[in-house]
Design a protein around this motif. Structure first.
Motif, mmCIF file in Angstrom:
data_model
loop_
_atom_site.group_PDB
_atom_site.id
_atom_site.type_symbol
_atom_site.label_atom_id
_atom_site.label_comp_id
_atom_site.label_asym_id
_atom_site.label_seq_id
_atom_site.Cartn_x
_atom_site.Cartn_y
_atom_site.Cartn_z
ATOM 1 N N UNK A 27 0.850 -1.200 0.000
ATOM 2 C CA UNK A 27 0.000 0.000 0.000
ATOM 3 C C UNK A 27 0.883 1.246 0.000
ATOM 4 N N UNK A 28 1.883 1.268 0.872
ATOM 5 C CA UNK A 28 2.794 2.425 0.947
ATOM 6 C C UNK A 28 3.490 2.685 -0.379
ATOM 7 N N UNK A 29 3.885 1.623 -1.068
ATOM 8 C CA UNK A 29 4.629 1.771 -2.316
ATOM 9 C C UNK A 29 3.716 1.959 -3.533
ATOM 10 N N UNK A 30 2.400 1.945 -3.311
ATOM 11 C CA UNK A 30 1.473 2.235 -4.387
ATOM 12 C C UNK A 30 1.055 1.046 -5.237
ATOM 13 N N UNK A 31 1.452 -0.163 -4.857
ATOM 14 C CA UNK A 31 1.045 -1.342 -5.610
ATOM 15 C C UNK A 31 -0.410 -1.725 -5.319
ATOM 16 N N UNK A 32 -0.896 -1.353 -4.145
ATOM 17 C CA UNK A 32 -2.284 -1.602 -3.737
ATOM 18 C C UNK A 32 -2.898 -0.295 -3.263
ATOM 19 N N UNK A 33 -4.213 -0.164 -3.439
ATOM 20 C CA UNK A 33 -4.925 1.001 -2.924
ATOM 21 C C UNK A 33 -5.487 0.660 -1.548
ATOM 22 N N UNK A 34 -5.405 1.628 -0.632
ATOM 23 C CA UNK A 34 -5.933 1.449 0.708
ATOM 24 C C UNK A 34 -7.447 1.342 0.642
ATOM 25 N N UNK A 35 -8.013 0.314 1.296
ATOM 26 C CA UNK A 35 -9.459 0.099 1.322
ATOM 27 C C UNK A 35 -10.019 0.641 2.629
ATOM 28 N N UNK A 36 -11.296 1.084 2.622
ATOM 29 C CA UNK A 36 -11.895 1.552 3.878
ATOM 30 C C UNK A 36 -11.996 0.411 4.886
ATOM 31 N N UNK A 37 -11.839 0.738 6.150
ATOM 32 C CA UNK A 37 -11.938 -0.250 7.224
ATOM 33 C C UNK A 37 -13.389 -0.636 7.417
ATOM 34 N N UNK A 38 -13.644 -1.943 7.521
ATOM 35 C CA UNK A 38 -14.995 -2.434 7.783
ATOM 36 C C UNK A 38 -15.043 -2.947 9.212
#
Length: 80
Positions: free
Chosen positions: A54-65
């Motif tokens: 996530x930090x490196x931009x390979x994944x997008x941060x998802x909202x916490x459920x």
């Protein structure tokens, strides 16, 4: 000492590792820095790896459920 209940939804994932990697998890669990069981050690490294992606931009941060807000899915089998 027991743990506090997890406030976020959680899901079990089953993985298969080589005997050598499973042995490394056992060794790390004995040290106790990243967890006291092989499962806790594996969880630590998976979560840290996802945070890094996530930090490196390979994944997008998802909202916490929050717990109890999501339909449960059938566990997936992951082979590594």
């Amino acid at each position: 000492m027991s743990r506090k209940p997890n406030k976020m939804d959680s899901e079990r994932v089953f993985i298969t590792l080589s005997a050598q990697n499973a042995s490394y998890l056992e060794d790390l669990a004995q040290i106790g820095i990243h967890g006291v069981t092989p499962s806790e050690v594996a969880k630590h490294f998976v979560e840290n790896g996802i945070e890094r992606m996530v930090r490196e931009g390979f994944l997008k941060l998802k909202p916490v459920q929050k717990a109890g807000r999501r339909q449960r899915r059938v566990p997936k089998l992951v082979t590594v």
